[in-house]
Design a protein around this motif. Structure first.
Motif, PDB file in Angstrom:
ATOM      1  N   SER A   6       0.843  -1.347   0.125  1.00 31.39           N
ATOM      2  CA  SER A   6       0.060   0.024   0.139  1.00 31.39           C
ATOM      3  C   SER A   6       0.962   1.196  -0.028  1.00 31.39           C
ATOM      4  O   SER A   6       1.887   1.181   0.586  1.00 31.39           O
ATOM      5  CB  SER A   6      -0.977   0.145   1.277  1.00 31.39           C
ATOM      6  OG  SER A   6      -0.497   0.199   2.177  1.00 31.39           O
ATOM      7  N   ASP A   7       0.353   2.318  -0.498  1.00 33.00           N
ATOM      8  CA  ASP A   7       0.914   3.587  -0.493  1.00 33.00           C
ATOM      9  C   ASP A   7       1.266   4.034   0.919  1.00 33.00           C
ATOM     10  O   ASP A   7       2.271   4.676   1.444  1.00 33.00           O
ATOM     11  CB  ASP A   7       0.147   4.822  -1.142  1.00 33.00           C
ATOM     12  CG  ASP A   7       0.086   4.520  -2.604  1.00 33.00           C
ATOM     13  OD1 ASP A   7       0.928   3.823  -3.208  1.00 33.00           O
ATOM     14  OD2 ASP A   7      -0.833   5.054  -3.334  1.00 33.00           O
ATOM     15  N   GLU A   8       0.467   3.791   1.908  1.00 34.42           N
ATOM     16  CA  GLU A   8       0.692   3.959   3.307  1.00 34.42           C
ATOM     17  C   GLU A   8       1.869   3.360   3.876  1.00 34.42           C
ATOM     18  O   GLU A   8       2.577   3.972   4.606  1.00 34.42           O
ATOM     19  CB  GLU A   8      -0.524   3.543   4.281  1.00 34.42           C
ATOM     20  CG  GLU A   8      -0.477   3.814   5.498  1.00 34.42           C
ATOM     21  CD  GLU A   8      -1.561   3.324   6.373  1.00 34.42           C
ATOM     22  OE1 GLU A   8      -1.453   3.267   7.525  1.00 34.42           O
ATOM     23  OE2 GLU A   8      -2.888   3.052   5.665  1.00 34.42           O
ATOM     24  N   ILE A   9       2.133   2.140   3.525  1.00 31.92           N
ATOM     25  CA  ILE A   9       3.276   1.371   4.016  1.00 31.92           C
ATOM     26  C   ILE A   9       4.577   2.200   3.195  1.00 31.92           C
ATOM     27  O   ILE A   9       5.563   2.281   4.069  1.00 31.92           O
ATOM     28  CB  ILE A   9       3.326  -0.022   3.393  1.00 31.92           C
ATOM     29  CG1 ILE A   9       2.162  -0.802   4.132  1.00 31.92           C
ATOM     30  CG2 ILE A   9       4.668  -0.758   3.653  1.00 31.92           C
ATOM     31  CD1 ILE A   9       2.376  -1.024   5.538  1.00 31.92           C
ATOM     32  N   LEU A  10       4.434   2.251   1.753  1.00 29.92           N
ATOM     33  CA  LEU A  10       5.595   3.185   1.362  1.00 29.92           C
ATOM     34  C   LEU A  10       5.764   4.409   2.044  1.00 29.92           C
ATOM     35  O   LEU A  10       7.040   4.862   2.367  1.00 29.92           O
ATOM     36  CB  LEU A  10       5.248   3.577  -0.306  1.00 29.92           C
ATOM     37  CG  LEU A  10       5.237   1.887  -1.019  1.00 29.92           C
ATOM     38  CD1 LEU A  10       4.828   2.284  -2.499  1.00 29.92           C
ATOM     39  CD2 LEU A  10       6.662   1.442  -1.014  1.00 29.92           C
ATOM     40  N   ARG A  11       4.801   5.293   2.198  1.00 28.45           N
ATOM     41  CA  ARG A  11       5.060   6.481   2.850  1.00 28.45           C
ATOM     42  C   ARG A  11       5.716   6.307   4.244  1.00 28.45           C
ATOM     43  O   ARG A  11       6.666   7.018   4.819  1.00 28.45           O
ATOM     44  CB  ARG A  11       3.684   7.271   3.321  1.00 28.45           C
ATOM     45  CG  ARG A  11       3.085   8.035   1.968  1.00 28.45           C
ATOM     46  CD  ARG A  11       1.900   8.916   2.155  1.00 28.45           C
ATOM     47  NE  ARG A  11       0.607   8.330   2.667  1.00 28.45           N
ATOM     48  CZ  ARG A  11      -0.018   7.611   1.748  1.00 28.45           C
ATOM     49  NH1 ARG A  11       0.198   7.666   0.510  1.00 28.45           N
ATOM     50  NH2 ARG A  11      -1.183   7.254   2.600  1.00 28.45           N
ATOM     51  N   SER A  12       5.248   5.533   5.109  1.00 26.51           N
ATOM     52  CA  SER A  12       5.782   5.123   6.481  1.00 26.51           C
ATOM     53  C   SER A  12       7.310   4.798   6.481  1.00 26.51           C
ATOM     54  O   SER A  12       7.876   5.243   7.427  1.00 26.51           O
ATOM     55  CB  SER A  12       4.908   4.068   7.124  1.00 26.51           C
ATOM     56  OG  SER A  12       4.906   2.856   6.803  1.00 26.51           O
ATOM     57  N   THR A  13       7.777   4.120   5.425  1.00 23.09           N
ATOM     58  CA  THR A  13       9.089   3.647   5.384  1.00 23.09           C
ATOM     59  C   THR A  13       9.917   4.780   4.602  1.00 23.09           C
ATOM     60  O   THR A  13      11.042   4.801   4.527  1.00 23.09           O
ATOM     61  CB  THR A  13       9.213   2.242   4.476  1.00 23.09           C
ATOM     62  OG1 THR A  13       8.632   2.626   2.963  1.00 23.09           O
ATOM     63  CG2 THR A  13       8.646   1.190   5.311  1.00 23.09           C
ATOM     64  N   GLN A  14       9.108   5.704   3.991  1.00 23.40           N
ATOM     65  CA  GLN A  14       9.860   6.787   3.287  1.00 23.40           C
ATOM     66  C   GLN A  14      10.607   6.169   2.184  1.00 23.40           C
ATOM     67  O   GLN A  14      11.808   6.786   1.761  1.00 23.40           O
ATOM     68  CB  GLN A  14      10.537   7.605   4.334  1.00 23.40           C
ATOM     69  CG  GLN A  14       9.793   8.595   5.016  1.00 23.40           C
ATOM     70  CD  GLN A  14      10.596   9.316   6.196  1.00 23.40           C
ATOM     71  OE1 GLN A  14      11.892   9.295   6.039  1.00 23.40           O
ATOM     72  NE2 GLN A  14       9.706  10.148   6.786  1.00 23.40           N
ATOM     73  N   MET A  15      10.068   5.111   1.564  1.00 29.70           N
ATOM     74  CA  MET A  15      10.794   4.686   0.397  1.00 29.70           C
ATOM     75  C   MET A  15       9.917   4.590  -0.806  1.00 29.70           C
ATOM     76  O   MET A  15       8.664   4.556  -0.776  1.00 29.70           O
ATOM     77  CB  MET A  15      11.272   3.252   0.797  1.00 29.70           C
ATOM     78  CG  MET A  15      12.328   2.953   2.095  1.00 29.70           C
ATOM     79  SD  MET A  15      12.247   1.494   2.346  1.00 29.70           S
ATOM     80  CE  MET A  15      13.708   0.965   1.380  1.00 29.70           C
ATOM     81  N   GLU A  17       8.664   2.496  -4.412  1.00 31.18           N
ATOM     82  CA  GLU A  17       8.402   0.728  -4.600  1.00 31.18           C
ATOM     83  C   GLU A  17       9.911   0.244  -4.979  1.00 31.18           C
ATOM     84  O   GLU A  17      10.210  -0.959  -4.393  1.00 31.18           O
ATOM     85  CB  GLU A  17       7.478   0.793  -5.515  1.00 31.18           C
ATOM     86  CG  GLU A  17       7.243  -0.775  -5.640  1.00 31.18           C
ATOM     87  CD  GLU A  17       5.965  -0.864  -6.830  1.00 31.18           C
ATOM     88  OE1 GLU A  17       6.077  -2.038  -7.503  1.00 31.18           O
ATOM     89  OE2 GLU A  17       5.262  -0.024  -7.258  1.00 31.18           O
ATOM     90  N   PHE A  18      10.278   0.927  -5.832  1.00 34.00           N
ATOM     91  CA  PHE A  18      11.696   0.643  -6.447  1.00 34.00           C
ATOM     92  C   PHE A  18      12.937   0.202  -5.261  1.00 34.00           C
ATOM     93  O   PHE A  18      13.323  -0.747  -5.053  1.00 34.00           O
ATOM     94  CB  PHE A  18      12.259   1.459  -7.432  1.00 34.00           C
ATOM     95  CG  PHE A  18      13.595   0.960  -8.118  1.00 34.00           C
ATOM     96  CD1 PHE A  18      13.654   0.006  -8.905  1.00 34.00           C
ATOM     97  CD2 PHE A  18      14.808   1.771  -7.825  1.00 34.00           C
ATOM     98  CE1 PHE A  18      14.945  -0.423  -9.497  1.00 34.00           C
ATOM     99  CE2 PHE A  18      15.976   1.239  -8.087  1.00 34.00           C
ATOM    100  CZ  PHE A  18      16.130   0.165  -9.184  1.00 34.00           C
ATOM    101  N   ALA A  43      14.626  -7.223  -7.766  1.00 31.11           N
ATOM    102  CA  ALA A  43      15.201  -5.570  -7.901  1.00 31.11           C
ATOM    103  C   ALA A  43      15.021  -4.977  -9.114  1.00 31.11           C
ATOM    104  O   ALA A  43      14.939  -3.841  -8.910  1.00 31.11           O
ATOM    105  CB  ALA A  43      16.333  -5.592  -7.092  1.00 31.11           C
ATOM    106  N   GLU A  44      14.553  -5.489 -10.072  1.00 37.09           N
ATOM    107  CA  GLU A  44      14.482  -4.927 -11.360  1.00 37.09           C
ATOM    108  C   GLU A  44      15.724  -4.228 -11.752  1.00 37.09           C
ATOM    109  O   GLU A  44      15.560  -3.107 -12.387  1.00 37.09           O
ATOM    110  CB  GLU A  44      12.988  -4.140 -11.430  1.00 37.09           C
ATOM    111  CG  GLU A  44      11.701  -4.689 -11.208  1.00 37.09           C
ATOM    112  CD  GLU A  44      10.484  -3.923 -11.173  1.00 37.09           C
ATOM    113  OE1 GLU A  44      10.721  -2.748 -11.279  1.00 37.09           O
ATOM    114  OE2 GLU A  44       9.583  -4.736 -11.044  1.00 37.09           O
ATOM    115  N   MET A  45      16.559  -4.797 -11.561  1.00 42.33           N
ATOM    116  CA  MET A  45      17.869  -4.170 -11.840  1.00 42.33           C
ATOM    117  C   MET A  45      18.670  -5.472 -12.784  1.00 42.33           C
ATOM    118  O   MET A  45      18.431  -6.620 -12.677  1.00 42.33           O
ATOM    119  CB  MET A  45      18.884  -3.969 -10.633  1.00 42.33           C
ATOM    120  CG  MET A  45      18.091  -3.067  -9.685  1.00 42.33           C
ATOM    121  SD  MET A  45      18.832  -3.181  -8.253  1.00 42.33           S
ATOM    122  CE  MET A  45      20.431  -1.785  -8.673  1.00 42.33           C
ATOM    123  N   SER A  46      19.842  -5.002 -13.476  1.00 46.39           N
ATOM    124  CA  SER A  46      20.586  -5.931 -14.252  1.00 46.39           C
ATOM    125  C   SER A  46      21.519  -6.529 -12.932  1.00 46.39           C
ATOM    126  O   SER A  46      21.773  -5.932 -12.032  1.00 46.39           O
ATOM    127  CB  SER A  46      21.654  -5.462 -15.001  1.00 46.39           C
ATOM    128  OG  SER A  46      22.518  -4.503 -14.590  1.00 46.39           O
TER     129      SER A  46
END
Length: 81
Positions: A6-15, A17-18, A43-46
């Motif tokens: 959720s966006d709430e989780i992302l906001r709380s971690t200040q991170m 999605e990537f 991680a969607e990285m090479s």
């Protein structure tokens, strides 16, 4: 399987999605639950980018012959030649 963060989780971690995907990939790689290939894909990285991320954190690679074979098979399945 999909995981919804959720966006709430992302906001709380200040991170972003990537960034969160990177953190999860690094953690699972350190715990040897992900190979280098699996972690970099998650991680969607090479693989080179992911290796640089690990190096920036002074995390050593644990990469053996079995993991190499697994990565080669994954590449074949994805159509890489």
């Amino acid at each position: 399987m999909s995981i919804l963060i959720s966006d709430e989780i992302l906001r709380s971690t200040q991170m972003t999605e990537f960034e969160l995907r990177q953190e999860i990939a690094v953690m699972l790689f350190q715990q040897e639950r992900f190979t280098l290939g699996q972690a970099s894909r998650f991680a969607e990285m090479s693989q080179l980018q992911f290796q640089r991320l690990l190096a920036s954190r002074r995390i050593s690679l644990h990469y053996d012959v079995a993991e190499l074979r697994e990565d080669v098979e994954s590449l074949k399945e994805s159509g890489w030649r």
